[in-house]
Write a protein that holds these residues in place. Sequence first.
Motif, PDB file in Angstrom:
ATOM      1  N   LYS A 187     -10.263  -0.098   7.174  1.00 38.94           N
ATOM      2  CA  LYS A 187      -8.851   0.042   7.519  1.00 38.94           C
ATOM      3  C   LYS A 187      -8.012   0.159   6.256  1.00 38.94           C
ATOM      4  O   LYS A 187      -7.882  -0.796   5.492  1.00 38.94           O
ATOM      5  CB  LYS A 187      -8.399  -1.154   8.354  1.00 38.94           C
ATOM      6  CG  LYS A 187      -9.134  -1.265   9.698  1.00 38.94           C
ATOM      7  CD  LYS A 187      -8.680  -2.483  10.474  1.00 38.94           C
ATOM      8  CE  LYS A 187      -9.434  -2.581  11.808  1.00 38.94           C
ATOM      9  NZ  LYS A 187      -9.035  -3.777  12.590  1.00 38.94           N
ATOM     10  N   ILE A 188      -7.469   1.357   6.065  1.00 44.32           N
ATOM     11  CA  ILE A 188      -6.609   1.617   4.907  1.00 44.32           C
ATOM     12  C   ILE A 188      -5.173   1.621   5.419  1.00 44.32           C
ATOM     13  O   ILE A 188      -4.806   2.447   6.251  1.00 44.32           O
ATOM     14  CB  ILE A 188      -6.940   2.962   4.246  1.00 44.32           C
ATOM     15  CG1 ILE A 188      -8.422   3.007   3.857  1.00 44.32           C
ATOM     16  CG2 ILE A 188      -6.061   3.191   3.024  1.00 44.32           C
ATOM     17  CD1 ILE A 188      -8.877   4.364   3.359  1.00 44.32           C
ATOM     18  N   ALA A 189      -4.371   0.710   4.945  1.00 44.99           N
ATOM     19  CA  ALA A 189      -2.989   0.594   5.412  1.00 44.99           C
ATOM     20  C   ALA A 189      -2.107   1.620   4.713  1.00 44.99           C
ATOM     21  O   ALA A 189      -2.186   1.803   3.488  1.00 44.99           O
ATOM     22  CB  ALA A 189      -2.464  -0.820   5.164  1.00 44.99           C
ATOM     23  N   ALA A 190      -1.260   2.278   5.485  1.00 41.76           N
ATOM     24  CA  ALA A 190      -0.390   3.312   4.928  1.00 41.76           C
ATOM     25  C   ALA A 190       0.748   2.724   4.106  1.00 41.76           C
ATOM     26  O   ALA A 190       1.347   3.434   3.292  1.00 41.76           O
ATOM     27  CB  ALA A 190       0.177   4.175   6.059  1.00 41.76           C
ATOM     28  N   ASN A 191       1.039   1.424   4.309  1.00 42.96           N
ATOM     29  CA  ASN A 191       2.195   0.831   3.629  1.00 42.96           C
ATOM     30  C   ASN A 191       1.864  -0.459   2.886  1.00 42.96           C
ATOM     31  O   ASN A 191       2.751  -1.262   2.623  1.00 42.96           O
ATOM     32  CB  ASN A 191       3.313   0.559   4.651  1.00 42.96           C
ATOM     33  CG  ASN A 191       3.797   1.818   5.330  1.00 42.96           C
ATOM     34  OD1 ASN A 191       4.266   2.728   4.659  1.00 42.96           O
ATOM     35  ND2 ASN A 191       3.671   1.877   6.648  1.00 42.96           N
ATOM     36  N   ASP A 192       0.612  -0.664   2.540  1.00 45.90           N
ATOM     37  CA  ASP A 192       0.206  -1.879   1.821  1.00 45.90           C
ATOM     38  C   ASP A 192       0.355  -1.652   0.315  1.00 45.90           C
ATOM     39  O   ASP A 192      -0.511  -1.073  -0.338  1.00 45.90           O
ATOM     40  CB  ASP A 192      -1.241  -2.233   2.166  1.00 45.90           C
ATOM     41  CG  ASP A 192      -1.670  -3.559   1.544  1.00 45.90           C
ATOM     42  OD1 ASP A 192      -0.863  -4.165   0.800  1.00 45.90           O
ATOM     43  OD2 ASP A 192      -2.815  -3.978   1.793  1.00 45.90           O
ATOM     44  N   VAL A 193       1.452  -2.141  -0.245  1.00 47.10           N
ATOM     45  CA  VAL A 193       1.729  -1.897  -1.668  1.00 47.10           C
ATOM     46  C   VAL A 193       0.821  -2.720  -2.568  1.00 47.10           C
ATOM     47  O   VAL A 193       0.712  -2.444  -3.776  1.00 47.10           O
ATOM     48  CB  VAL A 193       3.204  -2.223  -2.001  1.00 47.10           C
ATOM     49  CG1 VAL A 193       4.135  -1.271  -1.259  1.00 47.10           C
ATOM     50  CG2 VAL A 193       3.534  -3.670  -1.669  1.00 47.10           C
ATOM     51  N   ASN A 230       0.269   6.846  -1.381  1.00 52.41           N
ATOM     52  CA  ASN A 230       1.649   7.296  -1.612  1.00 52.41           C
ATOM     53  C   ASN A 230       1.702   8.766  -2.028  1.00 52.41           C
ATOM     54  O   ASN A 230       2.626   9.496  -1.645  1.00 52.41           O
ATOM     55  CB  ASN A 230       2.314   6.422  -2.680  1.00 52.41           C
ATOM     56  CG  ASN A 230       2.559   5.007  -2.196  1.00 52.41           C
ATOM     57  OD1 ASN A 230       2.678   4.778  -0.993  1.00 52.41           O
ATOM     58  ND2 ASN A 230       2.619   4.058  -3.118  1.00 52.41           N
ATOM     59  N   ALA A 231       0.726   9.203  -2.804  1.00 50.50           N
ATOM     60  CA  ALA A 231       0.666  10.617  -3.211  1.00 50.50           C
ATOM     61  C   ALA A 231       0.447  11.516  -1.999  1.00 50.50           C
ATOM     62  O   ALA A 231       1.077  12.577  -1.865  1.00 50.50           O
ATOM     63  CB  ALA A 231      -0.448  10.823  -4.234  1.00 50.50           C
ATOM     64  N   ILE A 232      -0.445  11.092  -1.109  1.00 48.87           N
ATOM     65  CA  ILE A 232      -0.720  11.862   0.114  1.00 48.87           C
ATOM     66  C   ILE A 232       0.538  11.940   0.971  1.00 48.87           C
ATOM     67  O   ILE A 232       0.894  13.015   1.488  1.00 48.87           O
ATOM     68  CB  ILE A 232      -1.875  11.220   0.899  1.00 48.87           C
ATOM     69  CG1 ILE A 232      -3.186  11.352   0.121  1.00 48.87           C
ATOM     70  CG2 ILE A 232      -2.010  11.854   2.285  1.00 48.87           C
ATOM     71  CD1 ILE A 232      -4.326  10.518   0.673  1.00 48.87           C
ATOM     72  N   LYS A 233       1.216  10.823   1.115  1.00 44.91           N
ATOM     73  CA  LYS A 233       2.432  10.785   1.939  1.00 44.91           C
ATOM     74  C   LYS A 233       3.515  11.679   1.338  1.00 44.91           C
ATOM     75  O   LYS A 233       4.206  12.405   2.057  1.00 44.91           O
ATOM     76  CB  LYS A 233       2.925   9.334   2.065  1.00 44.91           C
ATOM     77  CG  LYS A 233       2.033   8.469   2.952  1.00 44.91           C
ATOM     78  CD  LYS A 233       2.299   6.996   2.785  1.00 44.91           C
ATOM     79  CE  LYS A 233       3.688   6.595   3.218  1.00 44.91           C
ATOM     80  NZ  LYS A 233       3.888   5.134   3.100  1.00 44.91           N
ATOM     81  N   TYR A 234       3.662  11.643   0.016  1.00 44.02           N
ATOM     82  CA  TYR A 234       4.686  12.490  -0.622  1.00 44.02           C
ATOM     83  C   TYR A 234       4.375  13.974  -0.440  1.00 44.02           C
ATOM     84  O   TYR A 234       5.252  14.760  -0.074  1.00 44.02           O
ATOM     85  CB  TYR A 234       4.793  12.161  -2.114  1.00 44.02           C
ATOM     86  CG  TYR A 234       5.729  13.087  -2.855  1.00 44.02           C
ATOM     87  CD1 TYR A 234       7.091  13.054  -2.630  1.00 44.02           C
ATOM     88  CD2 TYR A 234       5.233  14.014  -3.767  1.00 44.02           C
ATOM     89  CE1 TYR A 234       7.955  13.913  -3.290  1.00 44.02           C
ATOM     90  CE2 TYR A 234       6.084  14.884  -4.441  1.00 44.02           C
ATOM     91  CZ  TYR A 234       7.445  14.843  -4.190  1.00 44.02           C
ATOM     92  OH  TYR A 234       8.296  15.697  -4.830  1.00 44.02           O
TER      93      TYR A 234
END
Length: 598
Positions: free
Chosen positions: A575-581, A590-594
Amino acid sequence: MYLSNIKLWNFRKFGSEKEIDLENPNLNLNLTKGLNVIIGENDTGKTAIIDAVKLVLKTHSYDYIRVEDKDFYNTASRFRIELTFENLTPDEAKNFTEWLGWTGTGANAKPFLRINYDVKRQGKKILPADIKAGVDDDGYLLTAEAKEYLKATYLKPLRDAENELIAKRNSRLSQILLGDEAFKGKEDANELVQIFSGLKTNLENYFKGEFEIKTTSEAGEEQARKPQDGKQIKDKIDSYVKGFYGNSYETEFNASSTDIKSILEKLTLFLKDEPNPGLGTLNRLFMAAELLHLNKSNWSGLRLGLVEELEAHLHPQAQMQVIEAFQKQETIQLILTTHSPNLASKLKLESLIICNNGNAFPMGEAFTKLDKGNYKFLEKFLDTTKANMFFAKGVILVEGWAEEILIPSIAKAIGINLTEKGISVVNIGHTGFDHYAKIYLRNVEPFMTIPVAVITDADIREYEKNGDNYVKRDANTVQQETKQKIAGINGLAEQNVKYFPASSWTLEYSLFKSTSLTTVFQNAAKNIHTHTDWNDFEKILAAKLMNKGLKKTEIAYYIANAIDEDLSKPERTIKIAANDVNDTVSYIVNAIKYASGN
């Protein structure tokens, strides 16, 4: 002369809901004298640019071109196209004397020609409009003769090359040949007329039974005979005609006229020793014929070729051969569109124009932040795979194979499909990111909006070698150095290009420290390096990284496969969290999201 600038207001995709402001066109595109190749994803305006030029200039092949409702931006009631031509020779300038403008003074004064097409509509009715030219906004009507000198050569995207090259009335081949100095102005004196005149007489005599064939016997004696097959056909038809009209009537076979136009319409062009050429072969043959037309010596008008989807019917090697040949053309201007990374990789970057977000961006040195060294580097290293970036909605630049392999799987794990989003992951194979990132940086506005994410390692070692041993460095020192390094990397961000450095030493070290991927990473390392004692995993990992002994690519494949397989399970364990800083792989997330616009 060449087309140096295109301005569009409210034409197709290039428009706004505001009233037309002549000081602020919706597209202001500069072109080069030679080869211009327009690229970009679908529906970004490549065809609109070609159609705008075609709509104003018309074509040598007399294509049916007219204004339609779809040419207006949304509900706009007016569109305007403005074309500027520069570098006119005296022989060319004389065709447009009353419409010319001038730049410079005295001996340095140079002529230019600016033409415009301003079209309005009332409801569904498109009002008649004329092509005008001049230095002021309105301009003056161009004469029909002046327009003839501005026609362009146009090749359709799905061109029927075979149909253009075969013998038929008004064939494109005959039009091309008629414009060549070998035939133009020599309609009566050309040798072809004499050849066909003799053929016409022989054909007519054949049906009269008067055509004489001379042969030589085995004894060497000359013999002559007159075939009667043709006369027999004529006599049979005559018998019917006499019954219809009367005994005084008879027929006469007459071969078609022998004027040069009719003769050239009988010609077919094909490739020698290619009895059944394919579409790709015919396409190249057709382009060769059009180059003959564009390079004709007895012409003092525009030499502009418009080619949509140059790659149509051409395999990759043929595409490269054609584009190399086009780049050698020195006396003509070409504006092409393409969806082919093969072509984009073979071109000089200065010839490219990228369409994006309602604008078009030329890649010439005057417009980008690339310097001469960058251009030289990219010309050598911008291969087909990397050229895919020109057609993407978002770009992720990475250092090596491991990142390229892993990123699509990590993206899927957080719910982002890079293929569906049109995002290209470009492996540059080293850390020279600026060569590629600067492609997207502009000297002046408008700036490009394609999100470009640069993923890179911090490269601050957490271990150091002490004799034969590997010792962990002071944590505070490492943290401070890493913080400074990351700040420096992030400071490189500019316009639409953003950097995403690893918060730890390298990608692999970040995977080891990751709360979501450490288990799968350790399993991968142990399965790939089966002869390694992983008792002190972190220390052994550091040693392999420092000695370049870690099989990064194989480990990346292992992790990517594990993630992909886990995604298909009802109960996911990775489980890789999309917002776990706090997760050390958050920089990748974050690069993927940008790049995907989030």
